[in-house]
Design a protein around this motif. Sequence first.
Motif, mmCIF file in Angstrom:
data_model
loop_
_atom_site.group_PDB
_atom_site.id
_atom_site.type_symbol
_atom_site.label_atom_id
_atom_site.label_comp_id
_atom_site.label_asym_id
_atom_site.label_seq_id
_atom_site.Cartn_x
_atom_site.Cartn_y
_atom_site.Cartn_z
ATOM 1 N N VAL A 76 0.849 -1.194 0.000
ATOM 2 C CA VAL A 76 0.000 0.000 0.000
ATOM 3 C C VAL A 76 0.881 1.239 0.000
ATOM 4 O O VAL A 76 1.698 1.432 0.906
ATOM 5 C CB VAL A 76 -0.918 0.011 1.237
ATOM 6 C CG1 VAL A 76 -1.827 1.235 1.218
ATOM 7 C CG2 VAL A 76 -1.735 -1.268 1.296
ATOM 8 N N GLN A 77 0.730 2.114 -0.994
ATOM 9 C CA GLN A 77 1.580 3.292 -1.116
ATOM 10 C C GLN A 77 0.767 4.587 -1.124
ATOM 11 O O GLN A 77 1.191 5.579 -1.696
ATOM 12 C CB GLN A 77 2.421 3.188 -2.391
ATOM 13 C CG GLN A 77 3.372 2.003 -2.423
ATOM 14 C CD GLN A 77 4.371 2.043 -1.295
ATOM 15 O OE1 GLN A 77 4.960 3.065 -0.991
ATOM 16 N NE2 GLN A 77 4.545 0.914 -0.634
ATOM 17 N N VAL A 78 -0.398 4.572 -0.503
ATOM 18 C CA VAL A 78 -1.249 5.758 -0.455
ATOM 19 C C VAL A 78 -1.205 6.323 0.951
ATOM 20 O O VAL A 78 -1.589 5.652 1.907
ATOM 21 C CB VAL A 78 -2.704 5.420 -0.843
ATOM 22 C CG1 VAL A 78 -3.576 6.673 -0.756
ATOM 23 C CG2 VAL A 78 -2.760 4.826 -2.243
ATOM 24 N N SER A 79 -0.699 7.534 1.099
ATOM 25 C CA SER A 79 -0.599 8.123 2.423
ATOM 26 C C SER A 79 -0.623 9.641 2.328
ATOM 27 O O SER A 79 -0.465 10.211 1.250
ATOM 28 C CB SER A 79 0.690 7.658 3.120
ATOM 29 O OG SER A 79 0.686 8.040 4.468
ATOM 30 N N ASP A 80 -0.835 10.275 3.462
ATOM 31 C CA ASP A 80 -0.816 11.728 3.577
ATOM 32 C C ASP A 80 -0.391 12.072 4.990
ATOM 33 O O ASP A 80 -0.557 11.268 5.909
ATOM 34 C CB ASP A 80 -2.208 12.323 3.322
ATOM 35 C CG ASP A 80 -2.373 12.853 1.910
ATOM 36 O OD1 ASP A 80 -1.409 13.402 1.363
ATOM 37 O OD2 ASP A 80 -3.475 12.706 1.352
ATOM 38 N N MET A 81 0.104 13.265 5.181
ATOM 39 C CA MET A 81 0.366 13.705 6.539
ATOM 40 C C MET A 81 -0.946 14.061 7.219
ATOM 41 O O MET A 81 -1.817 14.700 6.624
ATOM 42 C CB MET A 81 1.322 14.890 6.546
ATOM 43 C CG MET A 81 2.738 14.469 6.242
ATOM 44 S SD MET A 81 3.944 15.715 6.685
ATOM 45 C CE MET A 81 5.434 14.876 6.141
ATOM 46 N N PHE A 82 -1.069 13.610 8.453
ATOM 47 C CA PHE A 82 -2.279 13.831 9.252
ATOM 48 C C PHE A 82 -3.538 13.368 8.511
ATOM 49 O O PHE A 82 -4.587 13.989 8.593
ATOM 50 C CB PHE A 82 -2.386 15.288 9.691
ATOM 51 C CG PHE A 82 -1.305 15.701 10.642
ATOM 52 C CD1 PHE A 82 -1.429 15.468 12.000
ATOM 53 C CD2 PHE A 82 -0.136 16.292 10.178
ATOM 54 C CE1 PHE A 82 -0.415 15.825 12.889
ATOM 55 C CE2 PHE A 82 0.885 16.653 11.058
ATOM 56 C CZ PHE A 82 0.737 16.416 12.414
ATOM 57 N N ARG A 83 -3.399 12.246 7.803
ATOM 58 C CA ARG A 83 -4.549 11.663 7.113
ATOM 59 C C ARG A 83 -5.620 11.304 8.137
ATOM 60 O O ARG A 83 -5.315 10.759 9.193
ATOM 61 C CB ARG A 83 -4.108 10.407 6.361
ATOM 62 C CG ARG A 83 -5.207 9.751 5.546
ATOM 63 C CD ARG A 83 -4.666 8.515 4.865
ATOM 64 N NE ARG A 83 -5.667 7.876 4.026
ATOM 65 C CZ ARG A 83 -5.469 6.718 3.400
ATOM 66 N NH1 ARG A 83 -4.300 6.090 3.510
ATOM 67 N NH2 ARG A 83 -6.422 6.193 2.660
ATOM 68 N N ASP A 84 -6.879 11.615 7.838
ATOM 69 C CA ASP A 84 -7.977 11.483 8.805
ATOM 70 C C ASP A 84 -7.655 12.327 10.032
ATOM 71 O O ASP A 84 -7.319 11.803 11.106
ATOM 72 C CB ASP A 84 -8.216 10.024 9.201
ATOM 73 C CG ASP A 84 -8.551 9.141 8.016
ATOM 74 O OD1 ASP A 84 -9.267 9.611 7.113
ATOM 75 O OD2 ASP A 84 -8.091 7.979 7.999
ATOM 76 N N PRO A 85 -7.741 13.647 9.922
ATOM 77 C CA PRO A 85 -7.288 14.538 10.996
ATOM 78 C C PRO A 85 -7.923 14.257 12.354
ATOM 79 O O PRO A 85 -7.282 14.447 13.396
ATOM 80 C CB PRO A 85 -7.665 15.932 10.477
ATOM 81 C CG PRO A 85 -7.680 15.788 8.993
ATOM 82 C CD PRO A 85 -8.183 14.403 8.724
ATOM 83 N N GLU A 86 -9.178 13.795 12.364
ATOM 84 C CA GLU A 86 -9.835 13.556 13.647
ATOM 85 C C GLU A 86 -9.162 12.428 14.425
ATOM 86 O O GLU A 86 -9.202 12.408 15.663
ATOM 87 C CB GLU A 86 -11.322 13.251 13.429
ATOM 88 C CG GLU A 86 -12.135 14.471 13.004
ATOM 89 C CD GLU A 86 -12.071 15.594 14.030
ATOM 90 O OE1 GLU A 86 -12.069 15.301 15.247
ATOM 91 O OE2 GLU A 86 -12.023 16.774 13.623
ATOM 92 N N TYR A 87 -8.568 11.488 13.717
ATOM 93 C CA TYR A 87 -7.793 10.434 14.389
ATOM 94 C C TYR A 87 -6.660 11.066 15.191
ATOM 95 O O TYR A 87 -6.447 10.730 16.371
ATOM 96 C CB TYR A 87 -7.244 9.478 13.331
ATOM 97 C CG TYR A 87 -6.226 8.474 13.810
ATOM 98 C CD1 TYR A 87 -6.609 7.327 14.498
ATOM 99 C CD2 TYR A 87 -4.863 8.664 13.554
ATOM 100 C CE1 TYR A 87 -5.664 6.390 14.924
ATOM 101 C CE2 TYR A 87 -3.919 7.731 13.967
ATOM 102 C CZ TYR A 87 -4.321 6.604 14.652
ATOM 103 O OH TYR A 87 -3.389 5.682 15.063
ATOM 104 N N PHE A 88 -5.938 11.994 14.577
ATOM 105 C CA PHE A 88 -4.826 12.649 15.268
ATOM 106 C C PHE A 88 -5.328 13.591 16.360
ATOM 107 O O PHE A 88 -4.647 13.774 17.372
ATOM 108 C CB PHE A 88 -3.946 13.386 14.257
ATOM 109 C CG PHE A 88 -3.112 12.457 13.423
ATOM 110 C CD1 PHE A 88 -1.895 11.989 13.888
ATOM 111 C CD2 PHE A 88 -3.548 12.035 12.180
ATOM 112 C CE1 PHE A 88 -1.123 11.116 13.132
ATOM 113 C CE2 PHE A 88 -2.792 11.169 11.410
ATOM 114 C CZ PHE A 88 -1.579 10.696 11.892
ATOM 115 N N ARG A 89 -6.508 14.141 16.179
ATOM 116 C CA ARG A 89 -7.072 14.982 17.243
ATOM 117 C C ARG A 89 -7.368 14.147 18.495
ATOM 118 O O ARG A 89 -7.112 14.580 19.619
ATOM 119 C CB ARG A 89 -8.338 15.685 16.758
ATOM 120 C CG ARG A 89 -8.912 16.667 17.782
ATOM 121 C CD ARG A 89 -10.137 17.372 17.236
ATOM 122 N NE ARG A 89 -9.799 18.375 16.256
ATOM 123 C CZ ARG A 89 -9.446 19.620 16.552
ATOM 124 N NH1 ARG A 89 -9.353 20.006 17.813
ATOM 125 N NH2 ARG A 89 -9.182 20.483 15.586
#
Length: 278
Positions: A76-89
């Motif tokens: 899997v090579q699909v990513s972003d920084m702070f992907r799904d921001p609520e998870y990081f919140r």
Amino acid sequence: MNAQAPRQVQDVELRALIDAIYLQYHYDFRSYAFVSIKRRIGAALARFGFDTVSELQGKVLRDATLFGALLDYLTVQVSDMFRDPEYFRVLRERVAPVLHTYPSLKVWVAGCSSGEEAYSFAILLRECGLLSRTLIYATDINARALEQARSGVYAIDRLAGFTENHRRSGGTAAFSDYYTAAYGNAVFDRSLRDHIVFADHSLATDSVFAEMQLVSCRNVLIYFDRGLQDRAVRLFRDALCLKGFLGIGARESLRFTSYAAAFEPVSQEHRVFQKVGA
């Protein structure tokens, strides 16, 4: 009967390819979800110009460079920084206060791909005053992705999305503080990378390597069959200290694994759990 033959032959060829990769290169995709693997191999055939899986197999077994390119399709090579921001919140608001009670921290980002999530954790932990006492283990089976991750270099046209995700996650500093932009790329700060160890690790074949306070493995389990999901969740359970935290992907669940009873939800909606038993 004849109409089904090509599909049956292709399935046999696919399984032969997966077995051959395991024997030749020791990468184990035998317990990955077959439908997903089949779709990715189809894309690889088109990309590399092969007519059949058997033809691809013959070339891959003799050409390690081609196998490295194929690995980009199999992982899997699909990513972003702070992907799904609520998870990081949720991590920022409900997990970080507990992490403050530990004198030192180990965080495992499993299936880190090209590193975006690992750097997201480094930034979040810095903003929470925890990075100085933290070591982040970022692991993947794709050597090319790990090399990209170690560089900390990302295309500058991705920065707007990264910045917005960081803001929505509850970021407390300017995102531009964490990188230097030049020649169409953004290079993330060395002080973040100094707290990250990028390493090869397979959830299919490798074992636990340290005790962790937090494990994040997101959007990886959905590509595994039930047996391999169980193996991965057992690894996470065994790696976590008591009361340690586990985060998984938005479309993933612990409910049907053999180890669900070892965790209780911190946020069921955002797939953050805490280890409560052995």
